[in-house]
Every structure is written in structure tokens, then in C-alpha cells.
Design an enzyme around this catalytic site. Structure first.
Site, short mmCIF file in Angstrom:
data_model
loop_
_atom_site.label_atom_id
_atom_site.label_comp_id
_atom_site.label_asym_id
_atom_site.label_seq_id
_atom_site.Cartn_x
_atom_site.Cartn_y
_atom_site.Cartn_z
CG ASP A 73 -2.00 -0.93 1.08
OD1 ASP A 73 -2.69 -1.02 -0.06
OD2 ASP A 73 -2.25 -1.64 1.94
CG ASP B 194 -8.00 -3.37 -2.86
OD1 ASP B 194 -8.20 -4.25 -3.53
OD2 ASP B 194 -8.23 -3.09 -1.92
N1 GLY Z 1 -7.38 -1.13 -0.07
C1 GLY Z 1 -8.25 -1.89 1.04
C2 GLY Z 1 -9.61 -1.48 1.09
O1 GLY Z 1 -9.92 -0.90 -0.04
O2 GLY Z 1 -10.31 -1.56 2.05
#
Ligand code: GLY
Length: 411
Positions: A116, A181
């Protein structure tokens, strides 16, 4: 002849009046939302104080504002929101606050614990570089991108999201899970490639987007949340969900990340494959929306052929839940896609989405919601976590959508 001139004059005048009415409405809509947002976010700042590395606002938990440490995937959104307030107001006090909160994340530049880093360092430092550049920002973004790139493997041709993941039935356990994501982390790689001249960072972003395109979507362009890859052969093994309703369902926020991610890939590479993908993903998303343009948390919730995953509780309860965060992400992407394609339909629906989010159904009352802007998002229903709450990333993309709307010539 004379009457024609009068009619023509009146038509011309009414056109001018209409255009300026529209402009006034847009200006007052933006002003209202900016005033609201500055007041709310100041209330958050009053509660959390100075950045400590451990107090990044995320949501409301047990009736109280809840914060995270910097290693949480959401730590960059609050600094990013402060940058958007600076951009929206031009007020240098927001710039100072944004700088302070952004700088507090510098230790993350060497972090490689999960994928992330793009969210964490690009929402913060990316906006900082764009709006108030300092020489060190460039180096921090490049170093962060290299840390993220260390999670790429030539065999899989994707960046590993988490170090480990078990499917809900426990039958598949993966040491190379990739979630949709992850498309959102690629913008930092592309920017760092431009800043450093290191083509490898660009190639990794493109490889990740191409592999994801092969493995993450169904024929209708609904998305899988998680694809597990074989660490030896690099091939995809299983396709499951972590935060969606069912392994074969389309989790609304996952689809939102995909829509935004491929729109960004087209913007940055101009490769029409990404544009076509973004359009198909967007079509799927828009086709499945309810009237108020804010989706249910999963597009297939409660439908036949989809087995609910994770903790089980009433399907009727799940069916009622909307996810404003997905709407805010897509709303911002719509302005981007509309601008890139010059297609007014995307802009028009983006404006309607933004108006829906800014309506009392989703925007909090001034002075409430612990300072967060939007209500009614969901973190992860299968984990029974953050259900029907505000989320800092919903607010970040809401502000980004406001910035993009403000910048657009919508006449
Ligand atoms: N990237 C984690 C979420 O969207 O919950």
C-alpha cells in the site's frame, strides 16, 4: 426582419443568463462544500493534535474518532486531504498543516511490509510535489517507489499485495496474493520513473496492469478481489474474495479501484488498451448502480449463485448497506475519464454523483461525524469491521472529486 432580430437577441440573452446561472450554481456548490470541509477537518485536527506517527485519522470506532499508526494503509489520506484543502482554498495555513502531516510519513520510504505504499506516500508526497515542491520530495517518492518495486517478481509479473492470505473456506492459502486495490499503487511508480529516469519502475507498473487485466476480470468486466499466484510458476491459482460478498461476486470498492486505476494508467501511458478497459469497468459499475448513484457494498449481494463468505449474518441487513467510499473513488475517476475522453456523459454523471454524496443522505451535518465529511461507508463486512461508518479515504476522494470538478470547464 426586426422581430427575428428581437427573438435572436432574446435567445442569445437567455443562453448567457443560463450559462452564468450554471456557473453560479457550480461556484456556490463548491464553496459550500469547501467551507463545510475546512470546518470539519479543522475539528479533526483539534482532536488529534500534531502528527506523532501514531495518530492518522481513519474512522469512528465505538463512538470515538479512531486513528492508526503510519504503517496502516490509510495513513496518507489525511495528509492528502489537507493538500486538497490547500488546493481548494489557496490558504497557506492548510499548506503548512499538509507539509507537517506529510513529513511525518518520511520513515515509510523504506517500508516494504505490504503493497500500500502508493496510497500512503503518493496521496501525501505526490500532492506535496505537485502543489508545493521541495527538493527532498522527489527523492522520497523515488525511494518509496523502489521499496514498492521490491515486491514485484519476474515470474508472476505482478506486485505482491500481502505477504500471506487464506481463503475463507481455508482451502487455499497463498504466499502471493494480489488484490485489485493494488492498481492504485502504480501511479507512484510511473511518477518516480519520470522523476528518476528509471524505466524499470514504468515497466513494473505496466506489467502489473497487464497481468491484472488478464487475471482479475470476468467476461462482463466485474472484478475478482484477490488472485493467488503460484510462487514457482507465476501462474494464477485461485480467485477469491477478502472483503466482498462472495468469491465470484464484484465487491463495489474493488471495482472502484479498478475503474480509477485503469483510467490513471491510460492518462499516464496513453495506451488505448487501458482506456478500453477503464470504459468497460466503468460501464459495469454504472450499470449496477441504484438511483442515488451510491452502490451497495457488493454488486451481487444476496443474489442467487453467490455464496456469502466470512462471518454469516442476515442477508437482508447486508443488502441495505451502501458504500460511499466506492462512490467517492468512482466520482473522482469519472472527472478524469471525462476529461481524457472529452465525453461529457462521464462528467455529467460525475456531477450527479458528487451532488448525491454532498446531499444530507451522505454528507454529515456540520459539527457531527467526528469531523469526517461523509457517512455510510464500509471497511470489510466479512471481517465485521467498519460497517456503516465514515472512512478517511472516502473523504479524500470526495475532496479530490471536488478539486477535479472545480478545475473543469463545465460550460
Ligand atoms: N485497500 C483496502 C480497501 O479498499 O479496503
Amino acid at each position: 426582419m426586426k422581430i427575428h432580430k428581437i427573438i435572436f437577441g432574446l435567445l442569445f440573452l437567455s443562453l448567457l443568463v443560463c450559462t452564468s446561472c450554471k456557473d453560479d450554481l457550480k461556484t456556490s456548490f463548491i464553496e459550500d462544500n469547501v467551507t463545510f470541509s475546512t470546518n470539519q477537518i479543522q475539528a479533526i485536527l483539534d482532536k488529534v493534535g500534531e502528527p506523532t506517527g501514531k495518530n492518522y485519522p481513519r474512522t469512528i470506532k465505538d463512538g470515538k474518532l479512531s486513528t492508526t499508526n503510519m504503517y496502516d494503509w490509510t495513513s496518507g489520506f489525511f495528509p492528502g486531504s489537507l493538500w486538497y484543502l490547500y488546493e481548494l482554498t489557496g490558504d497557506s495555513t492548510w499548506k503548512s498543516k499538509a507539509e507537517k502531516w506529510t513529513s511525518s510519513l518520511e520513515p515509510l520510504k523504506t517500508f516494504t511490509g505490504h503493497h500500500d505504499l502508493g496510497f500512503m506516500m503518493y496521496c501525501s508526497y505526490g500532492n506535496a510535489l505537485r502543489l508545493a515542491p521541495r527538493p527532498e520530495y522527489k527523492d522520497i517518492i523515488i525511494e518509496s517507489a523502489n521499496s514498492l518495486a521490491s515486491r514485484f517478481d519476474e515470474r508472476t509479473q505482478v506486485i505482491k499485495s500481502w505477504n500471506h492470505h487464506k481463503s475463507w473456506d481455508g482451502e487455499s492459502e497463498s504466499f502471493y496474493p494480489v488484490i485489485i486495490d493494488n492498481m492504485m499503487n502504480l501511479e507512484m511508480l510511473l511518477e518516480a520513473s519520470k522523476l528518476s529516469g528509471n524505466k524499470r519502475l514504468y515497466d513494473i507498473a505496466v506489467a502489473h496492469a497487464n497481468t491484472t487485466l488478464k487475471n482479475h476480470f470476468r467476461d462482463d468486466f466485474g472484478s475478482y478481489h484477490v488472485v493467488h499466484y503460484d510462487t514457482i510458476t507465476g501462474a494464477p491459482i485461485t480467485k477469491v474474495t477478502a472483503q466482498g460478498y462472495s468469491d465470484n461476486s464484484t465487491w463495489a470498492r474493488g471495482q472502484a479501484w479498478a475503474v480509477y486505476g485503469y483510467t490513471m494508467m491510460y492518462r499516464e501511458t496513453k495506451d488505448s488498451i487501458y482506456l478500453n478497459t477503464a470504459i468497460k469497468l466503468m460501464d459495469y459499475y454504472l450499470k449496477n448502480l441504484p438511483e442515488d448513484l451510491v452502490p451497495l457494498w457488493d454488486f451481487n449481494v444476496g443474489q442467487e449463485g453467490y455464496t456469502p463468505q466470512g462471518v454469516s449474518y442476515a442477508v437482508e441487513f447486508r443488502e441495505k448497506l451502501k458504500d460511499a467510499s466506492a462512490a467517492a473513488i468512482v466520482c473522482s475517476a469519472l472527472f478524469d475519464l471525462g476529461k481524457l475522453t472529452n465525453d461529457k456523459r462521464y462528467i455529467d454523471i460525475g456531477i450527479k454523483m458528487l451532488e448525491s454524496l454532498a446531499s444530507p443522505s451522505y454528507r454529515a451535518q456540520l459539527g457531527s461525524n467526528d469531523g469526517f465529511l461523509l457517512m455510510h461507508s464500509v471497511g470489510s463486512i466479512p471481517h465485521h469491521s467498519e460497517i456503516d461508518v465514515p472512512l478517511v479515504y472516502a473523504d479524500y476522494y470526495f475532496l479530490e472529486a471536488l478539486v477535479r470538478y472545480k478545475r473543469l470547464d463545465t460550460k
